[in-house]
Design a protein around this motif. Sequence first.
Motif, PDB file in Angstrom:
ATOM      1  N   SER A   2       0.825  -1.200   0.000  1.00  0.00           N
ATOM      2  CA  SER A   2       0.000   0.000   0.000  1.00  0.00           C
ATOM      3  C   SER A   2       0.862   1.254   0.000  1.00  0.00           C
ATOM      4  O   SER A   2       1.976   1.262   0.495  1.00  0.00           O
ATOM      5  CB  SER A   2      -0.881   0.002   1.253  1.00  0.00           C
ATOM      6  OG  SER A   2      -1.551   1.231   1.372  1.00  0.00           O
ATOM      7  N   GLU A   3       0.317   2.331  -0.558  1.00  0.00           N
ATOM      8  CA  GLU A   3       1.011   3.612  -0.477  1.00  0.00           C
ATOM      9  C   GLU A   3       0.816   4.239   0.895  1.00  0.00           C
ATOM     10  O   GLU A   3       1.563   5.123   1.274  1.00  0.00           O
ATOM     11  CB  GLU A   3       0.503   4.547  -1.566  1.00  0.00           C
ATOM     12  CG  GLU A   3       0.899   4.099  -2.948  1.00  0.00           C
ATOM     13  CD  GLU A   3       0.455   5.069  -4.004  1.00  0.00           C
ATOM     14  OE1 GLU A   3       0.280   6.258  -3.711  1.00  0.00           O
ATOM     15  OE2 GLU A   3       0.276   4.623  -5.141  1.00  0.00           O
ATOM     16  N   ARG A   4      -0.198   3.814   1.620  1.00  0.00           N
ATOM     17  CA  ARG A   4      -0.429   4.321   2.975  1.00  0.00           C
ATOM     18  C   ARG A   4       0.234   3.389   3.969  1.00  0.00           C
ATOM     19  O   ARG A   4       0.110   2.177   3.876  1.00  0.00           O
ATOM     20  CB  ARG A   4      -1.928   4.437   3.259  1.00  0.00           C
ATOM     21  CG  ARG A   4      -2.613   5.384   2.309  1.00  0.00           C
ATOM     22  CD  ARG A   4      -4.074   5.564   2.591  1.00  0.00           C
ATOM     23  NE  ARG A   4      -4.718   4.304   2.933  1.00  0.00           N
ATOM     24  CZ  ARG A   4      -5.936   4.208   3.444  1.00  0.00           C
ATOM     25  NH1 ARG A   4      -6.642   5.274   3.664  1.00  0.00           N
ATOM     26  NH2 ARG A   4      -6.456   3.038   3.732  1.00  0.00           N
ATOM     27  N   ARG A   5       0.928   3.968   4.942  1.00  0.00           N
ATOM     28  CA  ARG A   5       1.703   3.178   5.898  1.00  0.00           C
ATOM     29  C   ARG A   5       1.443   3.705   7.300  1.00  0.00           C
ATOM     30  O   ARG A   5       1.392   4.909   7.522  1.00  0.00           O
ATOM     31  CB  ARG A   5       3.175   3.314   5.539  1.00  0.00           C
ATOM     32  CG  ARG A   5       4.090   2.388   6.246  1.00  0.00           C
ATOM     33  CD  ARG A   5       5.409   2.329   5.454  1.00  0.00           C
ATOM     34  NE  ARG A   5       6.469   1.686   6.181  1.00  0.00           N
ATOM     35  CZ  ARG A   5       6.661   0.387   6.214  1.00  0.00           C
ATOM     36  NH1 ARG A   5       5.852  -0.412   5.560  1.00  0.00           N
ATOM     37  NH2 ARG A   5       7.650  -0.128   6.891  1.00  0.00           N
ATOM     38  N   ALA A   6       1.288   2.800   8.245  1.00  0.00           N
ATOM     39  CA  ALA A   6       1.015   3.186   9.632  1.00  0.00           C
ATOM     40  C   ALA A   6       1.852   2.350  10.585  1.00  0.00           C
ATOM     41  O   ALA A   6       2.185   1.202  10.294  1.00  0.00           O
ATOM     42  CB  ALA A   6      -0.465   2.974   9.948  1.00  0.00           C
ATOM     43  N   LEU A  23      -6.333  -1.861  10.380  1.00  0.00           N
ATOM     44  CA  LEU A  23      -5.614  -1.052   9.389  1.00  0.00           C
ATOM     45  C   LEU A  23      -5.191  -1.908   8.196  1.00  0.00           C
ATOM     46  O   LEU A  23      -5.305  -1.478   7.046  1.00  0.00           O
ATOM     47  CB  LEU A  23      -4.401  -0.376  10.028  1.00  0.00           C
ATOM     48  CG  LEU A  23      -4.707   0.708  11.059  1.00  0.00           C
ATOM     49  CD1 LEU A  23      -3.423   1.172  11.726  1.00  0.00           C
ATOM     50  CD2 LEU A  23      -5.440   1.889  10.419  1.00  0.00           C
ATOM     51  N   ASP A  26      -8.049  -2.580   6.023  1.00  0.00           N
ATOM     52  CA  ASP A  26      -8.403  -1.386   5.259  1.00  0.00           C
ATOM     53  C   ASP A  26      -7.385  -1.070   4.165  1.00  0.00           C
ATOM     54  O   ASP A  26      -7.500  -0.062   3.486  1.00  0.00           O
ATOM     55  CB  ASP A  26      -8.543  -0.180   6.192  1.00  0.00           C
ATOM     56  CG  ASP A  26      -9.818  -0.229   7.023  1.00  0.00           C
ATOM     57  OD1 ASP A  26     -10.713  -1.047   6.717  1.00  0.00           O
ATOM     58  OD2 ASP A  26      -9.919   0.561   7.982  1.00  0.00           O
ATOM     59  N   LEU A  28      -3.909  -0.702   4.468  1.00  0.00           N
ATOM     60  CA  LEU A  28      -2.661  -0.025   4.798  1.00  0.00           C
ATOM     61  C   LEU A  28      -1.534  -1.027   4.977  1.00  0.00           C
ATOM     62  O   LEU A  28      -1.760  -2.167   5.364  1.00  0.00           O
ATOM     63  CB  LEU A  28      -2.804   0.778   6.099  1.00  0.00           C
ATOM     64  CG  LEU A  28      -3.407   2.177   5.969  1.00  0.00           C
ATOM     65  CD1 LEU A  28      -4.893   2.094   5.770  1.00  0.00           C
ATOM     66  CD2 LEU A  28      -3.065   2.983   7.187  1.00  0.00           C
ATOM     67  N   SER A  29      -0.326  -0.572   4.731  1.00  0.00           N
ATOM     68  CA  SER A  29       0.873  -1.309   5.091  1.00  0.00           C
ATOM     69  C   SER A  29       1.134  -0.964   6.551  1.00  0.00           C
ATOM     70  O   SER A  29       1.228   0.212   6.897  1.00  0.00           O
ATOM     71  CB  SER A  29       2.028  -0.848   4.205  1.00  0.00           C
ATOM     72  OG  SER A  29       3.230  -1.400   4.630  1.00  0.00           O
ATOM     73  N   VAL A  30       1.234  -1.960   7.417  1.00  0.00           N
ATOM     74  CA  VAL A  30       1.285  -1.709   8.856  1.00  0.00           C
ATOM     75  C   VAL A  30       2.572  -2.259   9.467  1.00  0.00           C
ATOM     76  O   VAL A  30       3.006  -3.362   9.137  1.00  0.00           O
ATOM     77  CB  VAL A  30       0.071  -2.353   9.573  1.00  0.00           C
ATOM     78  CG1 VAL A  30       0.076  -2.026  11.053  1.00  0.00           C
ATOM     79  CG2 VAL A  30      -1.236  -1.907   8.937  1.00  0.00           C
ATOM     80  N   PHE A  74       6.484   6.880   6.930  1.00  0.00           N
ATOM     81  CA  PHE A  74       5.081   6.721   7.336  1.00  0.00           C
ATOM     82  C   PHE A  74       4.252   7.901   6.881  1.00  0.00           C
ATOM     83  O   PHE A  74       4.767   8.975   6.642  1.00  0.00           O
ATOM     84  CB  PHE A  74       4.984   6.621   8.868  1.00  0.00           C
ATOM     85  CG  PHE A  74       5.584   5.379   9.421  1.00  0.00           C
ATOM     86  CD1 PHE A  74       4.832   4.224   9.523  1.00  0.00           C
ATOM     87  CD2 PHE A  74       6.913   5.335   9.798  1.00  0.00           C
ATOM     88  CE1 PHE A  74       5.392   3.052   9.995  1.00  0.00           C
ATOM     89  CE2 PHE A  74       7.480   4.180  10.291  1.00  0.00           C
ATOM     90  CZ  PHE A  74       6.709   3.038  10.378  1.00  0.00           C
ATOM     91  N   ASP A  75       2.922   7.671   6.816  1.00  0.00           N
ATOM     92  CA  ASP A  75       1.990   8.753   6.484  1.00  0.00           C
ATOM     93  C   ASP A  75       1.725   9.590   7.709  1.00  0.00           C
ATOM     94  O   ASP A  75       1.828   9.169   8.811  1.00  0.00           O
ATOM     95  CB  ASP A  75       0.660   8.171   5.973  1.00  0.00           C
ATOM     96  CG  ASP A  75       0.858   7.422   4.674  1.00  0.00           C
ATOM     97  OD1 ASP A  75       1.817   7.728   3.953  1.00  0.00           O
ATOM     98  OD2 ASP A  75       0.038   6.536   4.372  1.00  0.00           O
TER      99      ASP A  75
END
Length: 75
Positions: A2-6, A23, A26, A28-30, A74-75
């Motif tokens: 994912s481009e979103r990371r948490a 997450l 949904d 996200l890369s976690v 991270f985002d």
Amino acid sequence: MSERRAAVTGGNKGIGLAVVERLAADGLSVVAMGRDPEALAKAPGTVAGDVESVACHGADPHSPGAAFAAAGPFD
């Protein structure tokens, strides 16, 4: 990936693991962070999605910074 990371502290059990699961579900890369390396090693295998783990102990003043640096942007 994912481009979103948490990052989720305490991500290897309890509420933290539930947040990691949500997450990841949904999309996200976690990165699951926690102090117990053995429990962290198991966490990604219990969650569907893009999940990795990094050891981090909040009582060590250098640990959080090193963990975030090792885990990447991270985002």
